[in-house]
Structure formats: structure tokens, C-alpha cells
Design an enzyme around this catalytic site. Structure first.
Site, PDB file in Angstrom:
ATOM      1  N   LYS A 160       0.807  -1.227   0.000  1.00  0.00           N
ATOM      2  CA  LYS A 160       0.000   0.000   0.000  1.00  0.00           C
ATOM      3  C   LYS A 160       0.839   1.276   0.000  1.00  0.00           C
ATOM      4  CE  LYS A 160      -4.453  -1.578   1.474  1.00  0.00           C
ATOM      5  NZ  LYS A 160      -4.247  -2.954   1.950  1.00  0.00           N
TER       6      LYS A 160
ATOM      7  N   GLU B  94      -9.894   6.846   3.516  1.00  0.00           N
ATOM      8  CA  GLU B  94     -10.755   5.857   4.175  1.00  0.00           C
ATOM      9  C   GLU B  94      -9.869   4.684   4.557  1.00  0.00           C
ATOM     10  OE1 GLU B  94     -10.161   5.845   0.955  1.00  0.00           O
ATOM     11  OE2 GLU B  94      -9.680   3.724   0.698  1.00  0.00           O
TER      12      GLU B  94
ATOM     13  N   SER C 188       1.522  -9.848  -0.894  1.00  0.00           N
ATOM     14  CA  SER C 188       1.190  -8.425  -0.756  1.00  0.00           C
ATOM     15  C   SER C 188       1.620  -7.826   0.582  1.00  0.00           C
ATOM     16  CB  SER C 188      -0.310  -8.220  -0.966  1.00  0.00           C
ATOM     17  OG  SER C 188      -1.057  -9.063  -0.111  1.00  0.00           O
TER      18      SER C 188
HETATM   19  C1  LIG Z   1      -5.153  -3.957   1.738  1.00  0.00           C
HETATM   20  C2  LIG Z   1      -4.449  -5.217   1.481  1.00  0.00           C
HETATM   21  C3  LIG Z   1      -4.854  -6.086   0.435  1.00  0.00           C
HETATM   22  C4  LIG Z   1      -6.077  -5.864  -0.394  1.00  0.00           C
HETATM   23  O1  LIG Z   1      -6.094  -4.707  -1.152  1.00  0.00           O
HETATM   24  P1  LIG Z   1      -5.859  -4.678  -2.721  1.00  0.00           P
HETATM   25  O2  LIG Z   1      -6.169  -3.272  -3.086  1.00  0.00           O
HETATM   26  O3  LIG Z   1      -6.797  -5.661  -3.350  1.00  0.00           O
HETATM   27  O4  LIG Z   1      -4.454  -5.043  -2.982  1.00  0.00           O
HETATM   28  C5  LIG Z   1      -4.089  -7.220   0.204  1.00  0.00           C
HETATM   29  N1  LIG Z   1      -3.001  -7.513   0.948  1.00  0.00           N
HETATM   30  C6  LIG Z   1      -2.602  -6.719   1.960  1.00  0.00           C
HETATM   31  C7  LIG Z   1      -1.391  -7.101   2.742  1.00  0.00           C
HETATM   32  C8  LIG Z   1      -3.297  -5.541   2.256  1.00  0.00           C
HETATM   33  O5  LIG Z   1      -2.885  -4.759   3.264  1.00  0.00           O
END
Ligand SMILES: *Cc1c(COP(=O)(O)O)cnc(C)c1O
Length: 397
Positions: free
Chosen positions: A90, A112, A378
Site C-alpha cells: 500500500k 478511508e 502483498s
Molecule cells: C489492503 C491489502 C490487500 C487488499 O487490497 P488490494 O487493493 O486488493 O491489494 C491485500 N493484501 C494486503 C497485505 C493488504 O494490506
């Protein structure tokens, strides 16, 4: 033009567009008119790339997991977004958008947040750039996600608990949009995923596209070719997935698998699998797929992973799944948990619960020995420790 890029009206196929109150139309249009020119400028690129390198820690490694490769009978690489500063992808987007906001002369940031991850990323870049930051968060989420609320406050952000609706993410989005409506000239709305009115889905995808840019380069070094056979990512609103696939969309040989949160099972209704269970509708400024009842009322989604339980999905993803470019795969809570404990034991990497959904998808795919798979991790799992400890007795021998 690529059929997967946003068109001049802000649509991906017939998903996307701008569905906002009249008072916001000028701000959304102003952003739409200037974002490409700013983010493609040399001056922006230099500052953005320097921060990604020295502050975030990019490029993130592309790690060949020998144990996962053995388990699945092919080559599996993990794109390590979990190693970024603040622990997830993010931050890439938050840095890019705050640089854009500054170049647009904005003085105040609103955002948000659901699980608090985007709120923390935004509060972080606001601290870095010394800008006031207001984060809207559903009151239920404020209770559920205490550590992230404390982090945001320590960083100097004002966290506003939202008492309307179900007091979760969609209510926080509504409130952030309302704030922006009240202060359109000095305030920038820093959206956390590839959702919202045009140009946000395209803007956020471009801010995250550094992920696929790096993957191409790293694969060329490691495999002698830029394209994998499979790309796998989890999907909430769609930003880490969009970043993972952005520079591969026109390489039609690259199969794209999007793992969404099945929750307790799509058929149980306790799910956040928007691509499987959603129908067309308008939510938070764009036309996409939405989990809703026959009257168009949004149904509260459910997932064990707070970052995936959003009732909508980015318009790019709705488009590529409906046109067959990508495959959506719902992964249930128990499948994600099992995959998280598995990676932790096999590789010593505890993934975020969101990313564990992508790992769960590996078990539902059939690979050939020569296949090269890139899976985006992610985020890291520290924030999910309470959940992992709670369920460990059912999964860990
Ligand atoms: C917020 C988040 C997501 C989901 O958000 P996307 O916009 O779909 O990427 C996925 N993995 C992690 C670690 C997150 O913090």
C-alpha cells in the site's frame, strides 16, 4: 489501444466511469485532467523513484521458493511486497498520490480505511511530507483494529470513527467522500485501492505498476525471459493485483489468477467474493460488480481477512474477469489459513492473511513442470498474529 486500458471516458469495457455527487464533479475532473501529465513528468518520476528506493526499500526481491516449487511441481517465485516499509504494497500508492497532491497544491489529505492498513500507509506519508491527515474508519473497525488506530494516531493522523451504516469500510468511504465534498479546493482524497471514480482506478494501478515493471526485469535476469506462465495475486479492491499484472495485460500467454476472499464459502452468503457473487451496480463512484440484494442494497461482506472484506471490486478487474482475460478464484478462510501456516513452516515467511488467499489458490491449479509462476506476497503477517494464534491448534501439528 489496449482493450485493458482505461478509455477516454474513464471506462474499462463498460465498468468504471464517474458516478459522484454534482459538487464533486469539478474536483474529480480536475484530477482526471492533470494526473497523467504530472505522474509521467520527469520531475515526478525522479522524486517518486528515489522515495521508492530509499524510503520503501525497492526493488522488492523476487524470491524463488524451492519448497513451494517442489510441492507444486513447477517453479514458484514470490514477489516480496511484504518486505516494504510498513509491511505491504500500500505504501507504493500512498507515496505516489501524496506527491501528486502536493503538485496539485493541496494542503490536506483525507483517506478511508477498513483494516487500517491503508490508513497507516497514508498517515506515514503524511508524516513524511508534513501534511495534515484525517482518516475515516468505521466504528466497528476502530474497535477490531486497535493497533493500527494507535499507529495512525502516533503518526499524527486524526482518526474519525464513522457511526453510520454497518460502521465498516463502505461507510468510511462514504464519509471520506463527504469530507472531500465539503473541502474540494484544498483537500486531496487519497484512495487506497483501484476503486472509486475515474481516474482513481487507473491512477492507483499506475502507482502500483512498479511491481510488474520489476517482475519483468527480475524474471529476465533469473529465467532469461520477461514473462511468466502464471501471475497469482489476492484481490480486495484490486491494487496489488493491478500492480502485479499491469505490464503483462497484453501478453496473452500469461495466465492471470485473482484469488478473492470466499469467506465461509460463496454459497453460504458469508463471503467477500465479489467476482463470484457480485452483480453489476454502482458503488463509491464507479460502475462495477457489487455484492448486493435485489433492491441494490449492499450486503455486508465477510472474510477472516479484514483487508479483503470489501463489497466491491475495481472496474479493471471486473472487466478482465468478465472478458476472460483473468480467472477469479474464491479461496475460503480455512484454505487461506492452511496456506499461511504452510508457507511459514516451509519458508519461514509468515504472510498477511490477504496474501495467504493467493497462496491457497496454488492448491487449486494444475501446473506443468516447466511452468514459471509469480505470486505476489502483498504483505507480512505480523498484523494477523492474533488470528494465527487463535486457529493454530486446528492447523499446526
Ligand atoms: C489492503 C491489502 C490487500 C487488499 O487490497 P488490494 O487493493 O486488493 O491489494 C491485500 N493484501 C494486503 C497485505 C493488504 O494490506
Amino acid at each position: 489501444m489496449s482493450p485493458f486500458q482505461v478509455d477516454k471516458e474513464g471506462y474499462f469495457g463498460h465498468f468504471g466511469g464517474v458516478y459522484v455527487p454534482e459538487i464533486l464533479q469539478p474536483c474529480v475532473k480536475a484530477l482526471g485532467d492533470c494526473y497523467r501529465q504530472i505522474i509521467d513528468s520527469e520531475d515526478f518520476r525522479q522524486e517518486y523513484e528515489a522515495l521508492l528506493r530509499d524510503y520503501v526499500g525497492r526493488p522488492s526481491p523476487l524470491y524463488l521458493s524451492k519448497s513451494l516449487s517442489k510441492l507444486h511441481g513447477c517453479k514458484i517465485y514470490l514477489k516480496r511486497e511484504d518486505l516494504n516499509h510498513t509491511g505491504a504494497h500500500k505504501i507504493n500508492n500512498a507515496i505516489g498520490q501524496i506527491l501528486l497532491a502536493r503538485r496539485m497544491g493541496k494542503k490536506r489529505i483525507v483517506a478511508e480505511t477498513g483494516a487500517g492498513q491503508h490508513g497507516v500507509a497514508t498517515a506515514t506519508v503524511c508524516a513524511l511530507m508534513d501534511m495534515p491527515c484525517v482518516v475515516y474508519m468505521g466504528a466497528t473497525d476502530v474497535e477490531r483494529q486497535r493497533p493500527n488506530v494507535e499507529k495512525m494516531r502516533l503518526l499524527g493522523a486524526e482518526v474519525v470513527p464513522v457511526q453510520s451504516g454497518n460502521k465498516t469500510l463502505k461507510d468510511a468511504c462514504n464519509e471520506a467522500i463527504r469530507d472531500w465534498c465539503c473541502h474540494p479546493s484544498d483537500t486531496y482524497y487519497l484512495i487506497g485501492s483501484t476503486m472509486g471514480p475515474h481516474p482513481y482506478p487507473d491512477l492507483v494501478a499506475r502507482m502500483q505498476s512498479v511491481i510488474s515493471k520489476e517482475i519483468r526485469k527480475q524474471l529476465l535476469e533469473k529465467e532469461g525471459r520477461e514473462t511468466p506462465d502464471y501471475l497469482v495475486a489476492c484481490i480486495g479492491g484490486g491494487s496489488n493485483a493491478a500492480g502485479t499484472i499491469f505490464h503483462f495485460l497484453d501478453d496473452l500467454d500469461v495466465k492471470i489468477v485473482l484469488a478473492e476472499a470466499g469467506g465461509k464459502g460463496v454459497e453460504t452468503g458469508e463471503t467477500a467474493a465479489t467476482l463470484a457473487a457480485g452483480t453489476e451496480g454502482v458503488l463509491h463512484g464507479s460502475r462495477s460488480l457489487v455484492i448486493q440484494d435485489e433492491d441494490g442494497q449492499v450486503i455486508e461482506p465477510y472474510s477472516i481477512s479484514a483487508g479483503l472484506d470489501y463489497p466491491g471490486i475495481g472496474p479493471l478487474h471486473a472487466h478482465i474477469v468478465r472478458t476472460g482475460r483473468a480467472t477469479a478464484m474464491p479461496i475460503n478462510d480455512d484454505e487461506a489459513l492452511a496456506a499461511a501456516y504452510e508457507l511459514n513452516r516451509l519458508d519461514g515467511i509468515l504472510p498477511a492473511l490477504e496474501s495467504a488467499h493467493a497462496l491457497g489458490a496454488l492448491h487449486k491449479l494444475k501446473f506443468r513442470p516447466e511452468d514459471v509462476v509469480v505470486l505476489t506476497l502483498s504483505g507480512r503477517g505480523d498484523k494477523d498474529m492474533a488470528t494465527y494464534l487463535k486457529h493454530a491448534k486446528d492447523f499446526v501439528k
